[in-house]
Design a protein around this motif. Structure first.
Motif, PDB file in Angstrom:
ATOM      1  N   ILE A 192       0.900  -1.176  -0.023  1.00 51.48           N
ATOM      2  CA  ILE A 192       0.066   0.042   0.056  1.00 51.48           C
ATOM      3  C   ILE A 192       0.876   1.287  -0.041  1.00 51.48           C
ATOM      4  N   ILE A 193       0.393   2.025  -1.013  1.00 53.34           N
ATOM      5  CA  ILE A 193       1.276   3.593  -1.004  1.00 53.34           C
ATOM      6  C   ILE A 193       0.159   4.468  -0.756  1.00 53.34           C
ATOM      7  N   ALA A 194       0.279   5.468   0.147  1.00 52.82           N
ATOM      8  CA  ALA A 194      -0.600   6.480   0.518  1.00 52.82           C
ATOM      9  C   ALA A 194      -0.118   7.896   0.288  1.00 52.82           C
ATOM     10  N   PHE A 195      -0.885   8.591  -0.456  1.00 49.14           N
ATOM     11  CA  PHE A 195      -0.553   9.995  -0.500  1.00 49.14           C
ATOM     12  C   PHE A 195      -1.434  10.966   0.106  1.00 49.14           C
ATOM     13  N   LEU A 196      -0.817  11.639   1.060  1.00 45.92           N
ATOM     14  CA  LEU A 196      -2.025  12.310   2.129  1.00 45.92           C
ATOM     15  C   LEU A 196      -1.770  13.840   2.187  1.00 45.92           C
ATOM     16  N   VAL A 197      -2.925  14.493   2.389  1.00 41.53           N
ATOM     17  CA  VAL A 197      -2.950  15.943   2.382  1.00 41.53           C
ATOM     18  C   VAL A 197      -3.050  16.242   3.949  1.00 41.53           C
ATOM     19  N   LYS A 198      -1.942  16.901   4.535  1.00 35.16           N
ATOM     20  CA  LYS A 198      -2.558  17.194   6.024  1.00 35.16           C
ATOM     21  C   LYS A 198      -3.318  18.494   6.164  1.00 35.16           C
ATOM     22  N   ARG A 199      -4.164  18.455   7.456  1.00 34.15           N
ATOM     23  CA  ARG A 199      -5.039  19.560   7.669  1.00 34.15           C
ATOM     24  C   ARG A 199      -4.131  20.625   8.208  1.00 34.15           C
ATOM     25  N   THR A 200      -4.512  21.911   7.783  1.00 36.92           N
ATOM     26  CA  THR A 200      -3.447  23.043   7.873  1.00 36.92           C
ATOM     27  C   THR A 200      -2.990  22.815   9.198  1.00 36.92           C
ATOM     28  N   GLU A 201      -3.939  22.741  10.259  1.00 29.88           N
ATOM     29  CA  GLU A 201      -3.624  23.052  11.586  1.00 29.88           C
ATOM     30  C   GLU A 201      -2.431  21.935  12.091  1.00 29.88           C
ATOM     31  N   PHE A 202      -2.212  21.009  11.237  1.00 30.18           N
ATOM     32  CA  PHE A 202      -1.241  19.965  11.638  1.00 30.18           C
ATOM     33  C   PHE A 202       0.205  20.162  10.607  1.00 30.18           C
TER      34      PHE A 202
END
Ligand code: 6R9
Length: 653
Positions: free
Chosen positions: A558-568
């Motif tokens: 599994i390869i995941a591309f993630l977008v963080k929430r700005t506050e994090f």
């Protein structure tokens, strides 16, 4: 090795003893012709091999895609697995040889299994479980799992087995979707020497599952557990009468629901019938494995998956064979468990996964060579394509060039094996890596996007053009999804498998992986959408896109591309990776542990907002071309993904 190479093993086939079966001595082509000339008649002959309380009035009621097999017939699955043997020589024969992770064995004869099932069935009845009720089973690989399933079948309750490696979310989703009345679990299970606290997981979900009236707890690991008001011990439930009259179930009534991953976030509840399903299993086990009463069958699957339902529980028991049920993993405590078990119990047939074989290859030939594997007469694989190199290793190192290999292609939805060599019917040359041919009565066709058959050696979609008795009858609570997922891509009487395949010039079928967003991790099905929603359920993640890369050991990683929430945004990537990995392990299960996690600001999407996983896949598989970008909404997103990937990938290297 190319797909045109074949290994002529007709001599090898002849070594495997033939049993008296209705097809004995017939050639595959001849059987297939009979099947296609009058397919309904053909299947009704197969249905004669199982026991009916009342014969059917109609073989097939066709209202595409809602097919009903053996309408009007009544039967009972546990009666077919147990009662049919206990007045015969098989009464005191071992039905199950259970082997624990710690080398402990336990044998249950057909009679002992029969008695345990009867008692537990009465126990369930005493708790108020009735015909048609749903019962969720969340147990490790212990004989009680099989006992619980057969007890449900005996009283006409529908079982829902949840893989014990799944976590709370998966369990509560399944209980709630099926509206289960009872959940059966254990205090704990053992996996790689570690305690898996199953009861604790159940305790977490009970407040979220109002339909549950009772929790039955098996003492397995003897760990400390909290006893709540709904809890009752397994050993107290079975303090009942030793005989329970089997319910006469309509052929078309559901035997079980098994949830499986699809292309959407929510797992699908695949429903299997009683009469058609058992007929199909009886026939396919006979054709493919050619079961004899001398066989010691070792299927290494977990009962939490369809292979365990069909070819650990129902098919071997109906045939009265002895089988080995193994609790643990292939490499714990030593990387020799399967070979040790084959030798210890004299297994004659080994049915396993390419993933397990790939793992064993890594440990070297010396390990299997240390064991006496000469009891084996047949080898099988299931779950994913097998690479020709792995096939050859299996054939030479494990089978010592004496055992045919059946590469069996099928799905949770198909109920039983659809494509495979058939050692019970015919001797045909095997091609390493090919599934060989479709089984009698099964018409597997490879088509293009418009549904037209493609030429030999051309890749296309694998479809099945005729109903078969083992087929799913619907999706639980979702008739519409049943139609759209399987029967709408081409025509409403053509079943779409979701797989790519090709026929080579000799007419052998080659299975070429999924055509949709379903991943196969170590042979287990997981949907990309399902995984993406698990990533997004982490507090720091706003968006997720999941793809996979071929992995030598696991099939897919599994390869995941993630977008963080700005506050994090300020959280370190490394810290977050650790947190998220543990979140996924907790929420989906350890099998879903991501291989790689990349953080990006934007995911590549189409103008209509669909994530373009195809692009992510080409980047992560290192492809130099990434294909058509015309539908991409924002070109910078792809650059960013590429950069994130190459930076981290370089760092890992
Ligand atoms: C039984 C099982 C089904 C999917 C199926 C296909 C893949 C299964 C295979 C195989 C190549 C084989 N698959 N057997 N691919 N060769 N012999 O695995 O059911 O978990 O529902 O998965 O597995 O892609 O569509 P399930």
């Amino acid at each position: 090795m190319t797909n045109q190479d074949s290994v002529n093993l007709s001599g090898v086939y002849e070594k495997s003893e033939k049993i008296k079966i209705s097809l004995e001595g017939k050639k595959l082509e001849k059987v297939k012709n009979q099947a296609s000339e009058n397919s309904e008649q053909f299947w009704s002959e197969q249905a004669e091999n199982i026991l009916w309380f009342k014969k059917w009035d109609k073989i097939l009621d066709s209202n595409p895609p809602f097919y009903k097999w053996f309408v009007g017939g009544t039967l009972n699955a546990s009666f077919n697995c147990l009662d049919r043997h206990i007045n015969t020589d098989l009464k005191n024969k071992a039905a199950v040889i259970w082997e624990s992770e710690t080398y402990e064995s336990r044998v249950l004869t057909y009679y002992q299994l029969y008695t345990s099932v009867n008692k537990f069935a009465n126990g369930l009845k005493n708790l108020g479980v009735k015909k048609g009720d749903c019962v969720t089973i969340y147990l490790p690989m212990v004989p009680e799992l099989m006992i619980a399933m057969l007890a449900c079948a005996r009283i006409g309750a529908i079982h829902i087995v949840v893989f014990s490696g799944f976590s709370a979310q998966a369990l509560s989703d399944r209980i709630n979707d099926s509206n289960s009345k009872v959940v059966i679990t254990a205090d704990g299970g053992l996996r790689r020497g570690k305690l898996i606290e199953l009861k604790k997981v159940v305790d977490q979900v009970i407040p979220l599952c109002p339909s549950i009236k009772h929790v039955i707890v098996l003492k397995r690991a003897s760990n400390n557990i909290k006893i709540n008001s709904k809890d009752v011990w397994w050993h107290d439930v079975i303090e009942t009468q030793p005989y329970c009259e089997p319910e006469a179930m309509e052929s078309i009534s559901p035997l079980y629901i098994l949830y499986t991953s699809g292309t959407t976030g929510k797992p699908k509840g695949v429903v299997h019938s009683s009469g058609g399903y058992l007929t199909y299993l009886y026939a396919t086990a006979k054709w493919v494995f050619n079961f004899t009463n001398k066989d010691i069958f070792f299927c290494t699957a977990d009962i939490g998956w369809v292979t365990g339902h069909s070819y650990i529980v129902y098919a071997p028991l109906m045939h009265g064979v002895t089988q080995i049920m193994y609790e643990g993993t292939p490499d714990y405590p030593q990387p020799d468990r399967y070979w040790n078990i084959v030798e210890k119990h004299g297994a004659t047939i080994l049915y396993t996964t390419p993933t397990a074989l790939r793992m064993y290859i890594k440990f070297g030939d010396r390990i299997p060579n240390n064991f006496d594997l000469s009891s084996l007469r047949l080898l099988g694989t299931v779950g994913e394509p097998i690479n020709p190199e792995v096939w050859m290793w299996y054939f030479k190192v494990i089978g010592k060039e004496n055992c045919p290999i059946v590469d069996t292609w099928w799905q949770t939805e198909t109920g039983g094996i659809m494509i495979s060599g058939c050692t019970g019917i015919d001797a045909v040359p095997m091609k390493p890596g090919s599934g060989s041919f479709s089984l009698p009565g099964i018409n597997a066709v490879v088509v293009d996007e418009s549904g037209n058959p493609v030429d030999r050696d051309k890749k296309g979609y694998l479809v099945i053009t005729r109903p078969w008795p083992g087929m799913l009858t619907t999706l639980w609570n979702d008739k519409e999804k049943y139609q759209t997922t399987y029967w709408k891509k081409f025509d409403n009487n053509i079943y779409f498998t979701g797989d790519y395949a090709l026929y080579d010039i000799d007419g052998y079928i080659w299975l070429l992986g999924r055509a949709d967003d379903v991943l196969k991790i170590s042979g287990h099905r997981l949907g990309t959408m399902e995984l993406e929603s698990a990533f997004v359920s982490h507090r720091a993640i706003a968006e997720a896109a999941v793809t996979s890369r071929p992995d030598e050991k696991k099939g897919d990683s599994i390869i995941a591309f993630l977008v963080k929430r700005t506050e994090f945004n300020t959280l370190s990537d490394q810290q977050l990776r650790i947190e998220i990995t543990s979140h996924i392990r907790d929420s989906v299960g350890p099998i879903a542990t991501p291989g790689e996690i990349y953080f990006v600001n934007k995911l590549p999407k189409t103008r209509s907002g669909k994530i373009m996983r195809r692009l992510l896949k080409s980047i992560s598989s290192g492809s130099s071309t990434i294909g058509d970008l015309s539908t991409l909404e924002d070109g910078t997103s792809i650059e960013e993904v590429r950069q994130a990937y190459s930076e981290l990938h370089e760092a890992i290297k």
